[in-house]
Design a protein around this motif. Sequence first.
Motif, short mmCIF file in Angstrom:
data_model
loop_
_atom_site.label_atom_id
_atom_site.label_comp_id
_atom_site.label_asym_id
_atom_site.label_seq_id
_atom_site.Cartn_x
_atom_site.Cartn_y
_atom_site.Cartn_z
N GLN A 164 0.83 -1.20 0.00
CA GLN A 164 0.00 0.00 0.00
C GLN A 164 0.87 1.25 0.00
O GLN A 164 0.56 2.23 -0.68
N ALA A 165 1.97 1.21 0.76
CA ALA A 165 2.87 2.36 0.80
C ALA A 165 3.52 2.58 -0.56
O ALA A 165 3.64 3.71 -1.03
N LEU A 166 3.95 1.48 -1.20
CA LEU A 166 4.52 1.58 -2.54
C LEU A 166 3.50 2.16 -3.52
O LEU A 166 3.82 3.04 -4.33
N HIS A 167 2.29 1.65 -3.45
CA HIS A 167 1.25 2.10 -4.37
C HIS A 167 0.94 3.58 -4.16
O HIS A 167 0.83 4.34 -5.13
N ASP A 168 0.77 3.99 -2.91
CA ASP A 168 0.45 5.38 -2.62
C ASP A 168 1.54 6.31 -3.13
O ASP A 168 1.26 7.37 -3.71
N PHE A 169 2.80 5.91 -2.91
CA PHE A 169 3.91 6.75 -3.35
C PHE A 169 3.97 6.82 -4.88
O PHE A 169 4.11 7.89 -5.47
N ALA A 170 3.88 5.65 -5.54
CA ALA A 170 3.93 5.61 -7.00
C ALA A 170 2.77 6.39 -7.59
O ALA A 170 2.92 7.10 -8.60
N ASP A 171 1.60 6.27 -6.99
CA ASP A 171 0.42 6.99 -7.46
C ASP A 171 0.61 8.50 -7.29
O ASP A 171 0.22 9.29 -8.16
N ASN A 172 1.25 8.88 -6.18
CA ASN A 172 1.45 10.29 -5.89
C ASN A 172 2.39 10.95 -6.91
O ASN A 172 2.16 12.10 -7.31
N ILE A 173 3.44 10.22 -7.32
CA ILE A 173 4.37 10.79 -8.31
C ILE A 173 4.00 10.37 -9.73
O ILE A 173 4.69 10.73 -10.68
#
Length: 299
Positions: A164-173
């Motif tokens: 989830q942390a990876l996804h949130d970060f990738a989605d954010n950038i």
Amino acid sequence: DYGMGRDLDDCMKAILSSYENHKDMPGFNIEDLRDYDKVKDHIRIQIVNREKNMPSLHDRPYFNYGDLAVTFYVRIGMEDGSVASAKVRESELNKWGITPEDLLTKAKENMERYEQVSITNIAAVMADLIGGPVVELEGEEVIPMYVMSNKENVNGANTILAEQALHDFADNIDSHLYVLPSSIHETILVPARNDVHVEELKGIVHDINRTMVEVDEVLSDSVYLYDKDKRQLMIADTLEVMELKDPKNEKVFLREDKADKREKISIKEKLTGYQETIKNEGTVEQKGISDKKKDACRA
């Protein structure tokens, strides 16, 4: 810095020297190791290179994860700046009356609850290292990099399991990510751009593993790719999906909590609705189906 004449290799080497163990936690009685109810909240994950650690894995519960092994330990506390811990062995599982799947589920819960994923721009890491101001470079030629670990920067490579942390970060950038395994304590995230090449990244990781990292802290020579749309981590050059597998039978471990079940039911219901529409009306625009799937996954 990478955009100021300092190459990517030098930047990553500098990152490795910036990590120190700190922040003690409440003490732990070694006698409590016999009691699962007392020890369960102290169980942690350590990810290691599977091939190099095979001799020490024969009596330990672990899961395959691509070319890595997900192992477990009990965090006892801090000792002389290092984490004092005890490896979890098969004999402990027998005493505790739990399965490897139970162990993995609890360890992932503890990681999410206690370890706090940290993703920091490399500029901030470098500034902390040299004790100077944060200087972020701008320009299309500058390739941003980020350090991912936990709050203690100890065994922080386990945060690659925090999807989830990876996804949130990738989605954010708004970018897929290359994940560089700089050591067992941290990984480096690099946006997957056309001017970033897997072979170059592999060469950097290979060099650092042989010149800057202690032998027992080398994680892998591979470079990983996180696909933010498929929400999958894979080995970048082969696109082999990283899945948690029982080494005894290759069974894939899937944890389904209530949120996951609600999501899956929602998707199933939507797809069933589309099928009924197809049956009744004949056609449904494919783009709409794809968009609905994405919306359901993000719900």
